[in-house]
Write a protein that holds these residues in place. Structure first.
Motif, PDB file in Angstrom:
ATOM      1  N   SER A 188       1.073  -0.843  -0.526  1.00 33.06           N
ATOM      2  CA  SER A 188       0.089  -0.479   0.345  1.00 33.06           C
ATOM      3  C   SER A 188       0.641   1.371  -0.349  1.00 33.06           C
ATOM      4  N   LEU A 189       2.216   1.279   0.428  1.00 31.13           N
ATOM      5  CA  LEU A 189       2.637   2.261   1.146  1.00 31.13           C
ATOM      6  C   LEU A 189       3.519   2.457  -0.741  1.00 31.13           C
ATOM      7  N   THR A 190       3.690   1.363  -1.073  1.00 32.28           N
ATOM      8  CA  THR A 190       4.456   1.851  -2.820  1.00 32.28           C
ATOM      9  C   THR A 190       4.265   2.842  -3.660  1.00 32.28           C
ATOM     10  N   PRO A 191       2.604   3.021  -4.526  1.00 31.69           N
ATOM     11  CA  PRO A 191       2.766   4.553  -5.023  1.00 31.69           C
ATOM     12  C   PRO A 191       3.019   5.472  -4.232  1.00 31.69           C
ATOM     13  N   ALA A 245      12.150   5.258 -14.297  1.00 30.46           N
ATOM     14  CA  ALA A 245      12.951   3.682 -14.489  1.00 30.46           C
ATOM     15  C   ALA A 245      13.475   3.498 -13.066  1.00 30.46           C
ATOM     16  N   ALA A 246      14.487   4.640 -13.023  1.00 25.12           N
ATOM     17  CA  ALA A 246      15.761   4.442 -11.946  1.00 25.12           C
ATOM     18  C   ALA A 246      15.176   4.741 -10.352  1.00 25.12           C
ATOM     19  N   ALA A 247      13.758   5.308 -10.180  1.00 29.06           N
ATOM     20  CA  ALA A 247      13.137   5.106  -9.180  1.00 29.06           C
ATOM     21  C   ALA A 247      12.630   4.352  -8.824  1.00 29.06           C
ATOM     22  N   GLU A 248      11.334   3.132  -9.197  1.00 27.88           N
ATOM     23  CA  GLU A 248      11.310   2.298  -9.610  1.00 27.88           C
ATOM     24  C   GLU A 248      12.167   1.068  -9.243  1.00 27.88           C
ATOM     25  N   ASP A 249      13.233   1.535  -9.863  1.00 25.91           N
ATOM     26  CA  ASP A 249      14.183   0.701  -8.627  1.00 25.91           C
ATOM     27  C   ASP A 249      14.752   0.365  -7.766  1.00 25.91           C
ATOM     28  N   THR A 309      -1.326   8.222  -6.609  1.00 25.58           N
ATOM     29  CA  THR A 309      -1.463   6.083  -7.368  1.00 25.58           C
ATOM     30  C   THR A 309      -1.944   6.362  -8.149  1.00 25.58           C
ATOM     31  N   LEU A 310      -3.501   7.427  -8.051  1.00 24.03           N
ATOM     32  CA  LEU A 310      -3.595   8.006  -9.477  1.00 24.03           C
ATOM     33  C   LEU A 310      -3.004   8.151 -10.022  1.00 24.03           C
ATOM     34  N   GLN A 311      -1.688   8.971 -10.529  1.00 24.95           N
ATOM     35  CA  GLN A 311      -0.727   9.457 -11.523  1.00 24.95           C
ATOM     36  C   GLN A 311      -0.315   8.262 -12.038  1.00 24.95           C
ATOM     37  N   LEU A 312       0.460   7.173 -10.659  1.00 29.79           N
ATOM     38  CA  LEU A 312       0.920   5.947 -11.094  1.00 29.79           C
ATOM     39  C   LEU A 312      -0.007   5.666 -11.727  1.00 29.79           C
ATOM     40  N   ARG A 327       4.014  -3.795 -10.625  1.00 29.90           N
ATOM     41  CA  ARG A 327       5.235  -3.689 -10.144  1.00 29.90           C
ATOM     42  C   ARG A 327       5.227  -2.133  -9.047  1.00 29.90           C
ATOM     43  N   ALA A 328       5.055  -1.740  -9.826  1.00 34.37           N
ATOM     44  CA  ALA A 328       5.012   0.051  -9.557  1.00 34.37           C
ATOM     45  C   ALA A 328       3.115   0.514  -8.545  1.00 34.37           C
ATOM     46  N   VAL A 329       2.277   0.123  -8.978  1.00 34.42           N
ATOM     47  CA  VAL A 329       1.381   0.498  -7.826  1.00 34.42           C
ATOM     48  C   VAL A 329       0.377  -1.069  -7.312  1.00 34.42           C
ATOM     49  N   GLY A 330       0.992  -1.985  -7.610  1.00 33.01           N
ATOM     50  CA  GLY A 330       1.116  -3.132  -6.352  1.00 33.01           C
ATOM     51  C   GLY A 330       1.901  -3.769  -5.391  1.00 33.01           C
TER      52      GLY A 330
END
Length: 381
Positions: A8-11, A25-29, A94-97, A117-120
């Motif tokens: 729940s905190l990931t987004p 891409a770098a932020a997600e990694d 979350t919405l922007q993601l 990956r990014a939202v879930g």
């Protein structure tokens, strides 16, 4: 370890890094690295501010990667911007993601993988297991997707229809692997429906809840499929049905009908029938007429042929089927069912066998093979 909290905190953690200047891409990694570190460290030393902890660790991981990158000189200015550790701002990105991950330049499989990956907040390994593909294959898919959206501005408006389509695809992936993608899709869609005022987001959530309510009755103890007409309706989740119907009614009252609301209306009519024999097939045909008008989809027309066969008799259904391309998925299975109802067992048996050969998964293939064997046994006797 509270995996639900992490996911729940990931987004919001990812959104904070992007707003500070990290490319997507770098932020997600970096966020994924922080999640791995949380799994390792939190059981022994849980933080007082989980979100702040994740932001701090992810930002440091990003800076480490930035320093080692060929563009180090261009990014050195970011090093001095590291914030003082403390509570993270309560901004929900979350919405922007959702919109970024469902970018129209992505293929549907890539958009689904990136959303998970990014939202879930799922790992590449979890997504790969859910899709039954090698982890390396999924890692390549996610990497390509991140490269595609890395130049997209974070604050660009997104396409709601694309986001809903991605979530619909996630839901339809089913229940394989160690992550229940159907439940995950409901979780994500619930968050989206709460974040935006859109009747189709509500319609999609209602559709998912109504379909998911029948999950326990869809398979027998041996794992074989149980057709809708033969399911034990006492095993359906009445709570999910009531919630889905309530959400659908509120969406329909806004008089902005869309594809997902119409599909949910069909599912609600099935859920409302105490027995298969009491199903209101005439109304279901009317809703399929709306779906054909909205989508023009040949798959919708195929499902409509089944409904017509139930409402007006199998020959009427077969007449509808004759104008459709017989290469459509499940065309042979529908034709077999309607021919059996019309009393042509030999043709039905042949078509069930043909449908089994084309079936997309083992459970469906086994079901159709059993149907063919059942009719062949009747023909021999």
């Amino acid at each position: 370890m509270d995996e639900t909290l992490l996911r729940s905190l990931t987004p919001s953690v990812l959104g904070i890094l992007v707003r500070r200047g990290a490319d997507f891409a770098a932020a997600e990694d970096a966020v994924q690295d922080a999640l791995v570190e949380a799994v390792r460290a939190w059981p022994a030393d849980p933080p007082r501010d989980p979100k702040g902890w994740l932001v701090t660790v992810a930002w440091r991981r990003f800076l480490d990667a930035a320093r080692a990158d060929s563009a180090r000189r261009r990014r050195e200015g970011l090093v001095d911007e590291e914030p003082v550790p403390g509570p993270a701002p309560a901004v929900d990105d979350t919405l922007q993601l959702y919109f970024l991950c469902a970018h129209p330049s992505l293929t549907p499989p890539s958009a689904v993988a990136l959303t998970l990956r990014a939202v879930g907040g799922l790992t590449t390994r979890q997504i790969a297991r859910a899709y039954l593909v090698p982890e390396a294959t999924m890692a390549q898919r996610v990497s390509r997707a991140k490269r595609t959206v890395s130049g997209v501005r974070f604050d660009q408006p997104g396409d709601v229809a694309t986001v809903l389509r991605v979530l619909y695809l996630v839901f339809n992936e089913g229940y394989s692997g160690d992550v229940d993608l159907a439940a995950e899709a409901i979780r994500l869609t619930r968050r989206l429906a709460a974040a935006i005022d859109h009747p189709e987001a509500a319609g999609l959530l209602a559709l998912m809840l109504l379909h998911h309510a029948r999950r326990a009755a869809r398979t027998a103890p041996d794992g074989s499929l149980v057709p809708l007409a033969e399911q034990d309706r006492g095993r359906w989740d009445t709570g999910s049905i009531a919630e889905g119907v309530g959400i659908l009614q509120a969406a329909l009252a806004r008089d902005r009908l869309g594809e997902y609301q119409a599909q949910a209306a069909v599912a609600a009519l099935h859920a409302d029938a105490p027995t298969a024999e009491e199903t209101d097939w005439v109304q279901i045909v009317e809703w399929y007429d709306e779906l054909v008008r909205l989508t023009g989809s040949p798959v919708v027309r195929l499902n409509r042929a089944v409904a017509v066969g139930e409402a007006d008799g199998p020959r009427a259904g077969l007449a509808e089927l004759m104008v459709l391309d017989d290469s459509l998925p499940r065309h042979a299975a529908v034709a077999a069912y309607l021919h059996e109802r019309d009393g042509d067992l030999a043709t039905a048996a042949r078509l069930y066998a043909e449908a089994a050969h084309r079936a997309p998964d083992l459970a469906e293939r086994d079901h159709l093979t059993r149907q063919a064997a059942r009719l062949n046994t009747r023909l021999r006797h």
